[in-house]
Design an enzyme around this catalytic site. Structure first.
Site, short mmCIF file in Angstrom:
data_model
loop_
_atom_site.label_atom_id
_atom_site.label_comp_id
_atom_site.label_asym_id
_atom_site.label_seq_id
_atom_site.Cartn_x
_atom_site.Cartn_y
_atom_site.Cartn_z
N HIS A 45 -16.37 8.75 -33.87
CA HIS A 45 -15.00 9.05 -34.01
C HIS A 45 -14.86 10.22 -33.13
O HIS A 45 -15.79 11.13 -32.74
CB HIS A 45 -14.47 9.22 -35.21
CG HIS A 45 -15.21 10.58 -36.09
ND1 HIS A 45 -16.44 10.48 -36.62
CD2 HIS A 45 -14.81 11.95 -36.16
CE1 HIS A 45 -16.92 11.47 -36.89
NE2 HIS A 45 -15.95 12.59 -36.78
N ASP B 259 -12.52 14.19 -33.77
CA ASP B 259 -11.82 14.85 -34.72
C ASP B 259 -10.27 14.93 -34.01
O ASP B 259 -10.16 15.40 -33.00
CB ASP B 259 -12.37 16.10 -34.81
CG ASP B 259 -13.68 15.95 -35.33
OD1 ASP B 259 -14.16 14.92 -36.02
OD2 ASP B 259 -14.74 17.00 -35.51
N HIS C 35 -18.28 11.59 -31.70
CA HIS C 35 -19.56 11.83 -32.19
C HIS C 35 -19.62 11.07 -33.31
O HIS C 35 -18.94 10.27 -34.03
CB HIS C 35 -19.87 13.34 -32.54
CG HIS C 35 -18.44 13.75 -33.37
ND1 HIS C 35 -17.25 14.24 -32.64
CD2 HIS C 35 -18.46 14.16 -34.80
CE1 HIS C 35 -16.46 14.35 -33.63
NE2 HIS C 35 -17.15 14.68 -34.74
N ARG D 221 -29.26 15.20 -45.08
CA ARG D 221 -28.57 15.88 -44.18
C ARG D 221 -27.38 16.58 -44.81
O ARG D 221 -26.81 15.87 -45.58
CB ARG D 221 -28.08 15.30 -43.07
CG ARG D 221 -27.16 16.15 -41.92
CD ARG D 221 -27.13 15.43 -40.81
NE ARG D 221 -25.95 15.95 -39.96
CZ ARG D 221 -26.05 16.90 -39.23
NH1 ARG D 221 -27.27 17.14 -38.70
NH2 ARG D 221 -25.05 17.58 -38.62
C1 LIG Z 1 -11.02 6.72 -41.13
C2 LIG Z 1 -10.45 8.15 -41.19
C3 LIG Z 1 -10.99 9.33 -41.86
C4 LIG Z 1 -10.26 10.43 -41.20
C5 LIG Z 1 -9.00 9.97 -41.44
C6 LIG Z 1 -9.01 8.51 -40.74
O1 LIG Z 1 -8.02 7.54 -41.04
C7 LIG Z 1 -9.19 8.62 -39.33
C8 LIG Z 1 -9.63 10.30 -38.75
C9 LIG Z 1 -10.63 10.65 -39.77
C10 LIG Z 1 -10.94 12.21 -39.77
C11 LIG Z 1 -12.35 12.39 -38.89
C12 LIG Z 1 -12.50 14.04 -38.62
C13 LIG Z 1 -12.60 14.53 -40.10
O2 LIG Z 1 -13.63 14.20 -40.75
C14 LIG Z 1 -11.31 14.13 -40.93
C15 LIG Z 1 -11.30 14.64 -42.26
C16 LIG Z 1 -10.10 14.07 -40.03
O3 LIG Z 1 -9.09 14.85 -40.34
O4 LIG Z 1 -9.83 12.90 -39.57
C17 LIG Z 1 -11.49 12.67 -41.12
C18 LIG Z 1 -10.43 11.69 -42.07
C19 LIG Z 1 -11.08 11.66 -43.59
O5 LIG Z 1 -12.13 11.87 -43.63
O6 LIG Z 1 -10.17 11.54 -44.17
O1 LIG Z 2 -21.72 15.58 -41.02
C1 LIG Z 2 -21.69 16.11 -39.61
O2 LIG Z 2 -22.67 16.62 -39.19
C2 LIG Z 2 -20.83 15.74 -38.69
C3 LIG Z 2 -19.54 14.97 -39.46
C4 LIG Z 2 -18.23 14.65 -39.06
O3 LIG Z 2 -18.41 14.47 -37.57
C5 LIG Z 2 -17.02 14.84 -39.50
O4 LIG Z 2 -16.97 15.08 -41.14
O5 LIG Z 2 -16.14 14.62 -39.00
FE LIG Z 3 -16.19 14.56 -37.06
#
Ligand SMILES: C=C1C[C@]23C[C@@]1(O)CC[C@H]2[C@@]12CC[C@H](O)[C@@](C)(C(=O)O1)[C@H]2[C@@H]3C(=O)O
Ligand SMILES: O=C(O)CCC(=O)C(=O)O
Ligand SMILES: [Fe+2]
Length: 335
Positions: A198, A200, A255, A265
């Site tokens: 994904h 961020d 990543h 981890r």
């Molecule tokens: C599948 C998902 C988890 C996420 C929200 C989403 O719909 C798409 C983006 C995902 C992500 C990736 C980065 C961060 O870990 C996170 C908190 C964010 O802002 O976008 C996660 C979301 C999540 O875990 O709720």
């Molecule tokens: O746990 C990690 O090292 C990265 C996780 C990550 O990419 C995320 O939480 O968005």
């Molecule tokens: Fe991430």
């Protein structure tokens, strides 16, 4: 050792599916010594080339980092019922294997927090790791100030203000990837995914982990490379919003985390996001004369709403690209 509470259904855990196979440990991660006079130049170069870099000489002692890590481990080692009192994540709280609400799963348990005091009541049952969040936010601000300087923004705090703002929509996450037994990996025939690929969505993310490998980044040519773990350093990645603010000059890096068969981890991540009403649009200092934005104008609130409807691996910015009129959510279209 932490036991995952629900029966394991292998078919539900994502497996590596894309890009070229991961090569060995990548030794070329840009390393930025924060105290070096050339740091801001190196940061900007790394944001353009990889969207990822490691920061050393950050002024946080190893002793302090170890204490913070111990707090996270203490939470994940507590009884399952206790942890579940902080869940399910909606989106904040304790989560186990399920990531988001659109069907993503991984070999992971986590605690997700909102850092905005106005929303903090949603974290009610969780131990708010305020110190780590503040520390990582300060570091993110320092780096954003260097970026603003190097990009010639004039206003050095133009970027950092967005995440310092009391209305900033940042979040903080503790991730725990328990060791994944060899038998399970063998059953699946492939490495199991801890956290699927994904980007961020926010501006910038700061990651600190213990000394266990697993984190991989995707290079421009689509190759996945493993990031050598370093528990003394912080890793930074560019988020989608900063990619837009630099009109695509910076790269929001794809990543993922692979499960490790032997060691846990534990990572903590600060995701610096702007206030909900903030317009995410290219900075005038980066645009050349006559250059147009590659993206339609949107607020962080609009982007976030849209992002949270997607699966992890979807190319979320596609919907907002001007050229991609046929903005379909194509997995892996970043590579
Ligand atoms: C599948 C998902 C988890 C996420 C929200 C989403 O719909 C798409 C983006 C995902 C992500 C990736 C980065 C961060 O870990 C996170 C908190 C964010 O802002 O976008 C996660 C979301 C999540 O875990 O709720
Ligand atoms: O746990 C990690 O090292 C990265 C996780 C990550 O990419 C995320 O939480 O968005
Ligand atoms: Fe991430």
């Amino acid at each position: 050792m932490v036991v995952l509470s629900h029966p394991i259904h292998l078919e539900n855990i994502a497996q590596i599916k894309t890009c070229k196979p991961a090569s060995n440990i990548f030794t070329e991660i840009p390393v930025v010594d924060l105290s070096h006079p050339n740091a801001k130049h190196l940061i900007v170069e790394a944001c353009k080339e990889l969207g990822f870099f490691k920061v050393i000489n950050h002024g946080v002692s190893m002793e302090f980092l170890t204490k913070l890590e111990a707090e996270a481990v203490k939470f994940f080692n507590s009884p399952q019922q206790e942890k579940e009192k902080s869940g399910p994540p909606n989106p904040f709280g304790y989560g186990n294997k399920k990531i988001g609400i659109n069907g993503d799963v991984g070999w992971i348990e986590y605690l997700l927090f909102c850092t905005n005091p106005e929303v903090i009541s949603q974290n009610a049952n969780a131990v708010v790791p305020g110190i780590s969040e503040t520390l990582m936010r300060n570091m993110a601000c320092e780096v954003l100030e260097m970026i603003a300087d190097e990009l010639g923004m004039g206003d050095r705090e133009g970027l950092s203000r967005l995440i310092r703002d009391e209305k900033s929509d940042s979040c903080f996450r503790l991730n725990h990837y328990p060791p994944c037994p060899d038998q399970l990996q063998a059953l699946s025939g492939r490495n199991l995914i801890g956290f699927g690929e994904h980007t961020d969505p926010q501006i910038i993310s700061v990651v600190r982990s213990n000394n266990t490998s697993g984190l991989q980044i995707c290079l421009r040519d689509g190759t996945w490379v493993s990031v050598p773990p370093d528990h003394t350093s912080f890793f930074f990645n560019v988020g989608d919003s900063l990619q837009v603010m630099t009109n695509g000059r910076f790269r929001s890096v794809k990543h993922r985390v692979l499960a490790n068969s032997l060691k846990s981890r534990v990572s903590m991540i600060y995701f610096g996001g702007p206030p909900l009403s903030e317009k995410i649009t290219p900075l005038s200092s980066v645009l050349e004369e006559g250059e147009e934005s590659r993206y339609q104008e949107f607020t962080w609130s609009e982007y976030k709403k849209s992002a949270y409807k997607t699966r992890l691996g979807d190319y979320r910015l596609g919907l907002f690209e001007k050229s991609a009129a046929a903005a379909v959510l194509l997995p892996n279209s970043l590579s």
